[in-house]
Design an enzyme around this catalytic site. Structure first.
Site, PDB file in Angstrom:
ATOM      1  N   GLU A 148      43.207  28.228  35.406  1.00  0.00           N
ATOM      2  CA  GLU A 148      44.219  28.873  34.574  1.00  0.00           C
ATOM      3  C   GLU A 148      45.381  28.609  35.391  1.00  0.00           C
ATOM      4  O   GLU A 148      46.382  29.608  35.714  1.00  0.00           O
ATOM      5  CB  GLU A 148      44.274  30.236  33.839  1.00  0.00           C
ATOM      6  CG  GLU A 148      42.989  30.087  32.962  1.00  0.00           C
ATOM      7  CD  GLU A 148      42.436  31.585  32.414  1.00  0.00           C
ATOM      8  OE1 GLU A 148      43.462  32.323  32.627  1.00  0.00           O
ATOM      9  OE2 GLU A 148      41.541  31.649  31.585  1.00  0.00           O
ATOM     10  N   GLU A 256      33.822  27.115  28.556  1.00  0.00           N
ATOM     11  CA  GLU A 256      33.570  28.292  28.188  1.00  0.00           C
ATOM     12  C   GLU A 256      33.773  28.550  26.607  1.00  0.00           C
ATOM     13  O   GLU A 256      34.457  29.303  26.184  1.00  0.00           O
ATOM     14  CB  GLU A 256      35.046  28.999  28.747  1.00  0.00           C
ATOM     15  CG  GLU A 256      35.070  29.016  30.176  1.00  0.00           C
ATOM     16  CD  GLU A 256      36.185  29.846  30.866  1.00  0.00           C
ATOM     17  OE1 GLU A 256      36.359  30.995  30.098  1.00  0.00           O
ATOM     18  OE2 GLU A 256      36.558  29.625  31.849  1.00  0.00           O
TER      19      GLU A 256
END
Length: 338
Positions: A148, A256
């Site tokens: 991220e 994910e």
């Protein structure tokens, strides 16, 4: 009557043989050169949880144990216990292990956030990488090196690493990781980066292409794919994004995956159908695009999912329900892999 009984017995035997010979989800995925699995959390420590992990998974990752605050809570103390158990479980059951994540803006130990200089950050980064990757060399196959790193507009996230080292922190982390374990596959991981044309997705692609052009070591990109039944879903935009990574020799992890539903619609047939369609569309991309190497569901069961804590009013995103029973979604995934 005797002939009828013999015929029925023969049919029962044939059905039994067929059932015994039915391939598992990991075996079906392997036919497409795909590893499939789940993130493991508290469910991992229950015997029934481990049985379900083995049933569904050829690759696993920890939800939280590998993050800095847990594995390296103090500068001079490392907590290896949970990660060692996951790695040992993987080795015992021939399940690949992925590491998530070496660097992230969340769940950092307090000493990380107290760093003040580029030199301090560089030394800390190198120590973190080398200590972990030397310990698990040959035991962990994939690493989310940085997680991220972008804002929604495609600009770099202003993390402690970015503040002290600039955008070069990502390249430095990748180079250090490659030097430490040349055989490990190195990934950059992000959310909302799955649709081609999205600002964050394009920023990730441009960064990775730059690294490829400059010879910075990188093997793959993780697309988290935290999705919802009441949000837009564009299968072909995802496929196009996967394909452009293939064009520059980069692998992809659906890293994910979960598809949450509004709680008020959790038993609604149309909502369940939407969830199933999204999951199976993603499985279809993963099995037909050769550079998608892993498909990881973020959490084993609805009982232990992260979703309600982050998205109040939503839940039911996993393959197993609150009682850890297979949902119809399990069979839908299996059928798609067939």
């Amino acid at each position: 009557m005797k002939k009828l009984l013999l015929a029925l017995s023969a049919g029962a035997i044939l059905l039994g043989l067929t059932a015994c010979g039915e391939k598992t989800i990991p075996e079906l995925a392997a036919k497409h050169k795909l590893e499939i699995g789940t993130a493991v959390g508290n469910d991992f420590y229950a015997p029934e949880g481990q049985e379900r992990i083995k049933d569904f998974s050829s690759v696993i990752v920890s939800e939280n144990a590998m993050k800095c605050a847990n594995i390296h809570p103090k500068q001079n103390f490392w907590n290896w216990n949970d990660v060692d158990k996951i790695v040992e479980f993987g080795q015992e059951n021939k399940i690949t292990v992925k590491f998530h994540t070496l660097f992230w803006h969340n769940q950092n130990a307090s000493f990380i956030n107290r760093m003040e200089t580029k030199e301090e950050a560089t030394a800390m980064m190198e120590d973190h990488i080398k200590t972990i990757m030397e310990r698990y060399k040959g035991k962990i196959a994939y690493y989310d090196v940085v997680n991220e790193m972008f804002e929604e507009d495609g600009s770099f996230r202003n993390t402690i690493w970015y503040k002290l080292m600039g955008e070069d922190y990502i390249a430095h982390a990748l180079k250090t990781a490659r030097a430490t374990d040349p055989d490990a596959k190195l990934y950059l991981n992000e959310y909302n980066n799955e649709n081609i044309g999205n600002a964050k997705a394009d920023a990730m692609f441009n960064l990775v292409k730059k690294f490829v052009d400059e010879g910075i070591p990188i093997d793959g990109v993780g697309m988290q794919l935290h999705l919802a039944t009441d949000l837009p879903f564009d299968k072909e935009a995802i496929r196009a994004n996967v394909k452009r990574y293939a064009d520059i020799g980069i692998d992809v992890s659906f890293s994910e995956v979960d598809v949450r539903m509004p709680d008020r619609k959790a038993n609604d047939e149309n909502e369940i159908k939407k969830q199933t369609e999204i999951y199976t569309a993603l499985v279809d991309i993963a099995k037909t695009e050769p550079n998608v190497k892993t498909f990881i569901v973020w959490g084993l069961s609805d009982k232990d999912t992260w979703v309600p804590g982050t998205f109040p009013g939503y839940g039911s995103p996993c393959i197993y329900d609150n009682a850890m029973n297979k949902k119809p979604l399990y069979q839908a995934i299996k059928d798609t892999l067939k």
